[in-house]
Design a protein around this motif. Structure first.
Motif, PDB file in Angstrom:
ATOM      1  N   CYS A 166      -0.255  -0.725  -8.566  1.00  0.00           N
ATOM      2  CA  CYS A 166      -1.559  -0.749  -7.895  1.00  0.00           C
ATOM      3  C   CYS A 166      -2.631  -0.920  -8.973  1.00  0.00           C
ATOM      4  N   CYS A 169      -5.234   2.473  -8.536  1.00  0.00           N
ATOM      5  CA  CYS A 169      -4.888   3.851  -8.899  1.00  0.00           C
ATOM      6  C   CYS A 169      -3.690   3.954  -9.845  1.00  0.00           C
ATOM      7  N   ASN A 171      -0.666   3.474  -9.336  1.00  0.00           N
ATOM      8  CA  ASN A 171       0.587   3.865  -8.684  1.00  0.00           C
ATOM      9  C   ASN A 171       1.649   2.785  -8.930  1.00  0.00           C
ATOM     10  N   CYS A 220      -2.033  -0.717  -1.352  1.00  0.00           N
ATOM     11  CA  CYS A 220      -1.318   0.409  -1.966  1.00  0.00           C
ATOM     12  C   CYS A 220      -1.209   1.564  -0.967  1.00  0.00           C
ATOM     13  N   CYS A 223      -3.501   4.906  -2.500  1.00  0.00           N
ATOM     14  CA  CYS A 223      -4.973   4.958  -2.423  1.00  0.00           C
ATOM     15  C   CYS A 223      -5.506   4.202  -1.209  1.00  0.00           C
TER      16      CYS A 223
HETATM   17 ZN   LIG Z   1      -3.420   2.613  -5.319  1.00  0.00          ZN
END
Ligand SMILES: [Zn+2]
Length: 320
Positions: A166, A169, A171, A220, A223
């Protein structure tokens, strides 16, 4: 063959049988001469005398596992597809249409990608690592074939297709899980009778504009809004922070450099070999055709990596 049919077959985790056959028939290894055994004597000595070998591999190692490279004459993606353009980082981040095209193709090609298996070069390097010969293996490949063959001391210079990141964030998603997310988000596409050309043997597809514009790419899941990107370094994108320094440290810990299956066309790979050369480290290079490292290497073997590694594996098996 309709897109509808293609997509169903891909989603069932199997390529159409005729495509599978085509894939095994196509040879991505560029034209080359068989290596003379006498040419390999200095390489045997080079490997034997190294105590802490730093290895860097490139696309020429993966072509023997059925994955095309970019630039080889006659067999690379650029030669096979006149309109081929690698995905550009800026385009991917700015344009939703670029992301849709990228992920629709990636979705269709995932099954082929994940079915690739390591070859003799991957297995020989894993074996040398087990024996304590290799201090670090840097690969420019994003296909995880070194992991599959058992190597552990790996730095993936350009990242990996097996993770999705992502951009908001940070991720990290498993690419297999993301395949399921893409499948769920595009169930409606299965009922539309799109016309598309056949799946390409490397798993990619030529998509109609209608297909790519209708392909849904979920955001994502953590987030809820970030752009999801394969965790690879695209053209126009910098290496992740710290990776260059990490590789440099590994080079300085080693006492010899072995370069396998790469033209060192990308700056990120070439810089490290230039650094090793400045440190006066011995460098050996195996590649079909010329490379940007030819003048830096102590010696260069113009040959297919698999052929050379099979011979070395046999010669060195019980000799260190
Ligand atoms: Zn994210």
């Amino acid at each position: 063959m309709s897109w509808c049919r293609n997509l169903r077959q891909v989603t069932s985790q199997a390529l159409p049988s005729n495509t599978k056959k085509l894939a095994t028939m196509i040879n991505y290894v560029p034209k080359h001469e068989s290596v003379k055994r006498s040419e390999l004597a200095p390489l045997i000595e080079f490997i034997q005398s190294a105590r802490s070998l730093f290895v860097i591999t490139g696309a020429g190692v993966s072509t023997e596992s059925g994955l095309p490279d970019y630039r080889s004459e006659g067999t690379g993606l650029v030669a096979r597809r006149p309109n081929f353009k690698p995905t550009n980082y800026q385009d991917f981040m700015k344009k939703e249409s670029t992301r849709k095209i990228y992920w629709a193709r990636s979705f269709a090609g995932w099954s082929y990608q994940t079915q690739r298996q390591p070859n003799v070069t991957h297995y020989t390097l894993a074996n040398w690592e087990d024996k304590g010969k290799i201090s670090c293996l840097v690969t420019q490949n994003v296909d995880r074939l070194h992991h599959k063959s058992g190597s552990k001391k790996i730095i993936e210079l350009h990242g990996t297709l097996f993770e999705v990141r992502c951009m908001n964030c940070e991720n990290i998603l498993d690419r297999f899980k993301f395949q399921e997310m893409l499948r769920s988000a595009n169930i409606n596409l299965f009922n539309i009778d799109f016309e598309a050309t056949a799946l390409r043997p490397d798993g990619d597809v030529e998509l109609s504009k209608e297909v790519s514009s209708n392909f849904a790419v979920p955001p994502c899941p953590k987030c809820g809004s970030g752009i999801l990107k394969p965790n690879v370094v695209f053209y126009g994108e910098n290496l992740p922070k710290g990776r260059k320094e990490q590789v440099k440290r590994e080079i300085e810990k080693s006492d010899a450099i072995l370069v396998l299956g790469t033209t060192l066309h990308t700056r990120s790979g070439r810089d490290h070999i230039e650094h090793a050369h400045k440190q006066r480290m011995p460098i050996a290079l195996v590649n079909i055709g010329p490379s940007f490292g030819d003048n830096l290497a102590q010696f260069k073997i113009n040959a297919r990596c698999g052929e050379v590694m099979k011979f070395l594996s046999h010669e060195l098996n019980n000799n260190w």
